[in-house]
Motif scaffolding. Structure first.
Motif, PDB file in Angstrom:
ATOM      1  N   ALA A   9      40.401  26.584  45.928  1.00  0.00           N
ATOM      2  CA  ALA A   9      39.340  26.664  46.929  1.00  0.00           C
ATOM      3  C   ALA A   9      37.984  26.891  46.273  1.00  0.00           C
ATOM      4  N   PHE A  10      37.958  27.734  45.231  1.00  0.00           N
ATOM      5  CA  PHE A  10      36.737  28.010  44.491  1.00  0.00           C
ATOM      6  C   PHE A  10      36.231  26.735  43.819  1.00  0.00           C
ATOM      7  N   ALA A  11      37.141  25.970  43.254  1.00  0.00           N
ATOM      8  CA  ALA A  11      36.776  24.700  42.598  1.00  0.00           C
ATOM      9  C   ALA A  11      36.180  23.738  43.608  1.00  0.00           C
ATOM     10  N   GLU A  12      36.817  23.633  44.763  1.00  0.00           N
ATOM     11  CA  GLU A  12      36.343  22.710  45.795  1.00  0.00           C
ATOM     12  C   GLU A  12      34.968  23.132  46.314  1.00  0.00           C
ATOM     13  N   LYS A  13      34.825  24.413  46.603  1.00  0.00           N
ATOM     14  CA  LYS A  13      33.560  24.911  47.151  1.00  0.00           C
ATOM     15  C   LYS A  13      32.420  24.794  46.139  1.00  0.00           C
ATOM     16  N   GLY A  14      32.734  24.994  44.864  1.00  0.00           N
ATOM     17  CA  GLY A  14      31.707  24.953  43.831  1.00  0.00           C
ATOM     18  C   GLY A  14      31.531  23.593  43.173  1.00  0.00           C
ATOM     19  N   GLY A  15      32.337  22.616  43.592  1.00  0.00           N
ATOM     20  CA  GLY A  15      32.243  21.288  42.989  1.00  0.00           C
ATOM     21  C   GLY A  15      32.655  21.306  41.521  1.00  0.00           C
ATOM     22  N   LEU A  16      33.663  22.102  41.201  1.00  0.00           N
ATOM     23  CA  LEU A  16      34.110  22.266  39.820  1.00  0.00           C
ATOM     24  C   LEU A  16      35.466  21.623  39.599  1.00  0.00           C
ATOM     25  N   SER A  21      37.133  26.125  37.135  1.00  0.00           N
ATOM     26  CA  SER A  21      37.249  27.122  38.192  1.00  0.00           C
ATOM     27  C   SER A  21      38.165  28.259  37.753  1.00  0.00           C
ATOM     28  N   GLU A  22      39.305  27.924  37.173  1.00  0.00           N
ATOM     29  CA  GLU A  22      40.239  28.948  36.717  1.00  0.00           C
ATOM     30  C   GLU A  22      39.612  29.817  35.623  1.00  0.00           C
ATOM     31  N   ARG A  23      38.872  29.203  34.718  1.00  0.00           N
ATOM     32  CA  ARG A  23      38.197  29.949  33.655  1.00  0.00           C
ATOM     33  C   ARG A  23      37.184  30.934  34.236  1.00  0.00           C
ATOM     34  N   LEU A  24      36.415  30.493  35.226  1.00  0.00           N
ATOM     35  CA  LEU A  24      35.407  31.356  35.842  1.00  0.00           C
ATOM     36  C   LEU A  24      36.035  32.491  36.659  1.00  0.00           C
ATOM     37  N   VAL A  25      37.090  32.188  37.404  1.00  0.00           N
ATOM     38  CA  VAL A  25      37.782  33.228  38.173  1.00  0.00           C
ATOM     39  C   VAL A  25      38.373  34.264  37.223  1.00  0.00           C
ATOM     40  N   ASN A  26      38.998  33.812  36.144  1.00  0.00           N
ATOM     41  CA  ASN A  26      39.565  34.742  35.157  1.00  0.00           C
ATOM     42  C   ASN A  26      38.473  35.598  34.515  1.00  0.00           C
ATOM     43  N   ALA A  27      37.329  34.981  34.227  1.00  0.00           N
ATOM     44  CA  ALA A  27      36.215  35.732  33.641  1.00  0.00           C
ATOM     45  C   ALA A  27      35.726  36.805  34.611  1.00  0.00           C
ATOM     46  N   PHE A  28      35.646  36.457  35.889  1.00  0.00           N
ATOM     47  CA  PHE A  28      35.237  37.430  36.905  1.00  0.00           C
ATOM     48  C   PHE A  28      36.219  38.598  36.956  1.00  0.00           C
ATOM     49  N   LEU A  29      37.501  38.280  37.033  1.00  0.00           N
ATOM     50  CA  LEU A  29      38.525  39.327  37.125  1.00  0.00           C
ATOM     51  C   LEU A  29      38.524  40.220  35.882  1.00  0.00           C
ATOM     52  N   GLU A  30      38.381  39.623  34.711  1.00  0.00           N
ATOM     53  CA  GLU A  30      38.347  40.395  33.467  1.00  0.00           C
ATOM     54  C   GLU A  30      37.112  41.285  33.407  1.00  0.00           C
ATOM     55  N   THR A  31      36.003  40.820  33.940  1.00  0.00           N
ATOM     56  CA  THR A  31      34.769  41.602  33.956  1.00  0.00           C
ATOM     57  C   THR A  31      34.905  42.805  34.887  1.00  0.00           C
ATOM     58  N   VAL A  32      35.480  42.590  36.066  1.00  0.00           N
ATOM     59  CA  VAL A  32      35.708  43.702  36.996  1.00  0.00           C
ATOM     60  C   VAL A  32      36.662  44.706  36.366  1.00  0.00           C
TER      61      VAL A  32
END
Length: 93
Positions: A9-16, A21-32
């Motif tokens: 869903a993140f990939a679709e919404k962001g046009g990625l 998308s998976e790399r960015l979501v993982n980066a977000f989760l690791e940062t939190v």
């Protein structure tokens, strides 16, 4: 929604692409996670905040046996929803 569904869903919404998308979501989760493990909270105004709280040791009762059990103190992650998100959820039909 599972993580896989969220990434899609993140990939679709962001046009990625899915991999990006998976790399960015993982980066977000690791940062939190990193912020919480270092004792910092994470706050998104209007959405919510995560923070680490200490839960004190306490005695609880086993509902089946009625025996008291001691629970050790521990740290837990708490999420508090922000007002904007809470208002949107409250208006759901």
């Amino acid at each position: 929604m599972t993580k896989k569904e969220f990434v899609a869903a993140f990939a679709e919404k962001g046009g990625l692409k899915l991999k990006e998308s998976e790399r960015l979501v993982n980066a977000f989760l690791e940062t939190v996670e990193g912020a919480l493990l270092s004792g910092q909270g994470v706050r998104f105004i209007g959405f919510g905040s995560w923070e680490v709280k200490k839960r004190e040791a306490r005695e609880v009762m086993n509902p089946q046996t009625k025996k008291k059990i001691k629970v050790k103190a521990k740290k837990v992650v708490k999420f508090k929803v922000g007002k904007t998100l809470a208002d949107k959820v409250a208006k759901m039909k």
